[in-house]
Design a protein around this motif. Structure first.
Motif, PDB file in Angstrom:
ATOM      1  N   TYR A  61       1.850   7.143  -6.656  1.00 36.10           N
ATOM      2  CA  TYR A  61       0.914   8.232  -6.949  1.00 36.10           C
ATOM      3  C   TYR A  61       1.491   9.580  -6.520  1.00 36.10           C
ATOM      4  O   TYR A  61       1.267  10.595  -7.182  1.00 36.10           O
ATOM      5  CB  TYR A  61      -0.444   7.976  -6.298  1.00 36.10           C
ATOM      6  CG  TYR A  61      -1.251   6.944  -7.051  1.00 36.10           C
ATOM      7  CD1 TYR A  61      -1.711   7.197  -8.333  1.00 36.10           C
ATOM      8  CD2 TYR A  61      -1.533   5.711  -6.492  1.00 36.10           C
ATOM      9  CE1 TYR A  61      -2.438   6.258  -9.037  1.00 36.10           C
ATOM     10  CE2 TYR A  61      -2.251   4.762  -7.187  1.00 36.10           C
ATOM     11  CZ  TYR A  61      -2.703   5.036  -8.457  1.00 36.10           C
ATOM     12  OH  TYR A  61      -3.410   4.101  -9.155  1.00 36.10           O
ATOM     13  N   SER A  93      -7.243  16.432  -8.051  1.00 31.06           N
ATOM     14  CA  SER A  93      -6.901  15.026  -8.288  1.00 31.06           C
ATOM     15  C   SER A  93      -6.288  14.378  -7.051  1.00 31.06           C
ATOM     16  O   SER A  93      -6.575  13.213  -6.738  1.00 31.06           O
ATOM     17  CB  SER A  93      -5.934  14.907  -9.473  1.00 31.06           C
ATOM     18  OG  SER A  93      -6.535  15.381 -10.646  1.00 31.06           O
ATOM     19  N   TYR A 112      -9.101  13.665  -4.689  1.00 31.09           N
ATOM     20  CA  TYR A 112      -9.831  12.465  -5.107  1.00 31.09           C
ATOM     21  C   TYR A 112      -9.063  11.194  -4.749  1.00 31.09           C
ATOM     22  O   TYR A 112      -9.650  10.188  -4.343  1.00 31.09           O
ATOM     23  CB  TYR A 112     -10.111  12.482  -6.611  1.00 31.09           C
ATOM     24  CG  TYR A 112     -11.369  13.216  -6.997  1.00 31.09           C
ATOM     25  CD1 TYR A 112     -12.593  12.880  -6.446  1.00 31.09           C
ATOM     26  CD2 TYR A 112     -11.327  14.250  -7.925  1.00 31.09           C
ATOM     27  CE1 TYR A 112     -13.745  13.548  -6.799  1.00 31.09           C
ATOM     28  CE2 TYR A 112     -12.476  14.929  -8.298  1.00 31.09           C
ATOM     29  CZ  TYR A 112     -13.678  14.566  -7.727  1.00 31.09           C
ATOM     30  OH  TYR A 112     -14.814  15.236  -8.078  1.00 31.09           O
ATOM     31  N   THR A 113      -7.748  11.236  -4.884  1.00 31.25           N
ATOM     32  CA  THR A 113      -6.930  10.074  -4.538  1.00 31.25           C
ATOM     33  C   THR A 113      -7.008   9.800  -3.035  1.00 31.25           C
ATOM     34  O   THR A 113      -7.134   8.642  -2.612  1.00 31.25           O
ATOM     35  CB  THR A 113      -5.470  10.305  -4.965  1.00 31.25           C
ATOM     36  OG1 THR A 113      -5.455  10.584  -6.371  1.00 31.25           O
ATOM     37  CG2 THR A 113      -4.617   9.089  -4.689  1.00 31.25           C
ATOM     38  N   TRP A 131       0.831  -1.205   0.000  1.00 34.21           N
ATOM     39  CA  TRP A 131       0.000   0.000   0.000  1.00 34.21           C
ATOM     40  C   TRP A 131       0.866   1.256   0.000  1.00 34.21           C
ATOM     41  O   TRP A 131       0.578   2.227  -0.715  1.00 34.21           O
ATOM     42  CB  TRP A 131      -0.931   0.009   1.219  1.00 34.21           C
ATOM     43  CG  TRP A 131      -2.032  -0.979   1.117  1.00 34.21           C
ATOM     44  CD1 TRP A 131      -2.110  -2.190   1.739  1.00 34.21           C
ATOM     45  CD2 TRP A 131      -3.226  -0.856   0.343  1.00 34.21           C
ATOM     46  NE1 TRP A 131      -3.274  -2.823   1.396  1.00 34.21           N
ATOM     47  CE2 TRP A 131      -3.980  -2.032   0.545  1.00 34.21           C
ATOM     48  CE3 TRP A 131      -3.737   0.124  -0.493  1.00 34.21           C
ATOM     49  CZ2 TRP A 131      -5.212  -2.247  -0.064  1.00 34.21           C
ATOM     50  CZ3 TRP A 131      -4.975  -0.092  -1.102  1.00 34.21           C
ATOM     51  CH2 TRP A 131      -5.688  -1.257  -0.881  1.00 34.21           C
ATOM     52  N   VAL A 150      -9.510  10.556  -1.113  1.00 37.02           N
ATOM     53  CA  VAL A 150     -10.852  10.032  -0.867  1.00 37.02           C
ATOM     54  C   VAL A 150     -10.907   8.556  -1.259  1.00 37.02           C
ATOM     55  O   VAL A 150     -11.453   7.720  -0.526  1.00 37.02           O
ATOM     56  CB  VAL A 150     -11.918  10.849  -1.633  1.00 37.02           C
ATOM     57  CG1 VAL A 150     -13.255  10.139  -1.637  1.00 37.02           C
ATOM     58  CG2 VAL A 150     -12.047  12.235  -1.040  1.00 37.02           C
ATOM     59  N   PHE A 151     -10.331   8.210  -2.409  1.00 36.43           N
ATOM     60  CA  PHE A 151     -10.347   6.819  -2.883  1.00 36.43           C
ATOM     61  C   PHE A 151      -9.703   5.885  -1.862  1.00 36.43           C
ATOM     62  O   PHE A 151     -10.292   4.883  -1.462  1.00 36.43           O
ATOM     63  CB  PHE A 151      -9.618   6.738  -4.229  1.00 36.43           C
ATOM     64  CG  PHE A 151      -9.518   5.355  -4.780  1.00 36.43           C
ATOM     65  CD1 PHE A 151     -10.582   4.771  -5.422  1.00 36.43           C
ATOM     66  CD2 PHE A 151      -8.337   4.626  -4.654  1.00 36.43           C
ATOM     67  CE1 PHE A 151     -10.496   3.489  -5.932  1.00 36.43           C
ATOM     68  CE2 PHE A 151      -8.238   3.353  -5.163  1.00 36.43           C
ATOM     69  CZ  PHE A 151      -9.316   2.778  -5.800  1.00 36.43           C
ATOM     70  N   PHE A 152      -8.489   6.220  -1.445  1.00 35.86           N
ATOM     71  CA  PHE A 152      -7.796   5.357  -0.489  1.00 35.86           C
ATOM     72  C   PHE A 152      -8.388   5.495   0.918  1.00 35.86           C
ATOM     73  O   PHE A 152      -8.415   4.530   1.677  1.00 35.86           O
ATOM     74  CB  PHE A 152      -6.298   5.670  -0.468  1.00 35.86           C
ATOM     75  CG  PHE A 152      -5.570   5.140  -1.670  1.00 35.86           C
ATOM     76  CD1 PHE A 152      -5.300   3.787  -1.799  1.00 35.86           C
ATOM     77  CD2 PHE A 152      -5.171   5.981  -2.677  1.00 35.86           C
ATOM     78  CE1 PHE A 152      -4.640   3.285  -2.902  1.00 35.86           C
ATOM     79  CE2 PHE A 152      -4.504   5.498  -3.795  1.00 35.86           C
ATOM     80  CZ  PHE A 152      -4.245   4.148  -3.904  1.00 35.86           C
ATOM     81  N   VAL A 197     -11.605   6.116   1.817  1.00 33.13           N
ATOM     82  CA  VAL A 197     -12.863   5.368   1.944  1.00 33.13           C
ATOM     83  C   VAL A 197     -12.575   3.872   2.027  1.00 33.13           C
ATOM     84  O   VAL A 197     -13.201   3.147   2.808  1.00 33.13           O
ATOM     85  CB  VAL A 197     -13.815   5.706   0.774  1.00 33.13           C
ATOM     86  CG1 VAL A 197     -14.979   4.736   0.720  1.00 33.13           C
ATOM     87  CG2 VAL A 197     -14.311   7.130   0.898  1.00 33.13           C
ATOM     88  N   ALA A 198     -11.613   3.399   1.255  1.00 32.80           N
ATOM     89  CA  ALA A 198     -11.244   1.977   1.336  1.00 32.80           C
ATOM     90  C   ALA A 198     -10.717   1.639   2.729  1.00 32.80           C
ATOM     91  O   ALA A 198     -11.052   0.596   3.298  1.00 32.80           O
ATOM     92  CB  ALA A 198     -10.202   1.646   0.277  1.00 32.80           C
ATOM     93  N   ARG A 199      -9.937   2.526   3.276  1.00 33.48           N
ATOM     94  CA  ARG A 199      -9.389   2.281   4.618  1.00 33.48           C
ATOM     95  C   ARG A 199     -10.487   2.307   5.677  1.00 33.48           C
ATOM     96  O   ARG A 199     -10.518   1.469   6.577  1.00 33.48           O
ATOM     97  CB  ARG A 199      -8.329   3.331   4.943  1.00 33.48           C
ATOM     98  CG  ARG A 199      -7.712   3.161   6.290  1.00 33.48           C
ATOM     99  CD  ARG A 199      -6.238   3.412   6.222  1.00 33.48           C
ATOM    100  NE  ARG A 199      -5.643   3.401   7.553  1.00 33.48           N
ATOM    101  CZ  ARG A 199      -4.938   2.391   8.010  1.00 33.48           C
ATOM    102  NH1 ARG A 199      -4.736   1.334   7.263  1.00 33.48           N
ATOM    103  NH2 ARG A 199      -4.417   2.433   9.212  1.00 33.48           N
TER     104      ARG A 199
END
Length: 149
Positions: free
Chosen positions: A55, A79, A82-83, A48, A85-87, A89-91
């Motif tokens: 990124y 951007s 957003y990255t 991870w 938020v992506f990681f 929310v997964a966490r």
């Protein structure tokens, strides 16, 4: 049109007993209670972190390549958000089930997948191929921009 049909008397007692015997033979039996396990993503922490680093390199190189353009910086910041938020929310979603089990890759074992076990090198290659290529792409753009200026 609506005629009365007479059906022969059929003894359903034997058929009902046969159906119950079939149900008992083919229906699943109750399983013993097992505490739920949380295997989680089963990817090691270093994987991870490597992905996030790729990124970071991508966004950093793109920021360098675009120079001081305000519009480009704004797009890069959006951007990056957003990255996160992506990681993020997964966490958050992964933590809802409680602590995860330690990754099999950290224990020196293969990772079980739908298509069979995967060794550590294969897992890293499959997960990191896109982030690494994106980082190299951005570095290439930054080099081209620096040489053309």
């Amino acid at each position: 049109m609506y005629e009365q049909h007479d059906f022969p008397n059929v003894d359903v007692g034997d058929a009902a007993a046969e159906l119950e015997a079939l149900d008992a033979a083919f229906l699943p039996h109750a399983a013993p209670l097992v505490p739920p396990a949380n295997p989680g993503f089963q990817l090691p922490r270093r994987l991870w972190l490597s992905m996030l680093a790729c990124y970071g390199v991508f966004f950093g190189a793109i920021a360098i390549a675009t120079g001081g353009s305000g519009a480009a910086r704004f797009a890069i910041v959006i951007s990056v958000l957003y990255t996160f938020v992506f990681f993020g929310v997964a966490r958050i979603g992964a933590r809802q089930a409680g602590p995860e089990a330690r990754s099999p890759l950290d224990r020196g074992q293969a990772l079980s997948t739908w298509t069979g076990p995967m060794e550590s090198r294969t897992v890293f290659a499959q997960v990191l191929i896109v982030p690494v290529v994106l980082a190299l792409f951005a570095i290439g753009i930054a080099i081209i921009c620096a040489l053309s200026a």
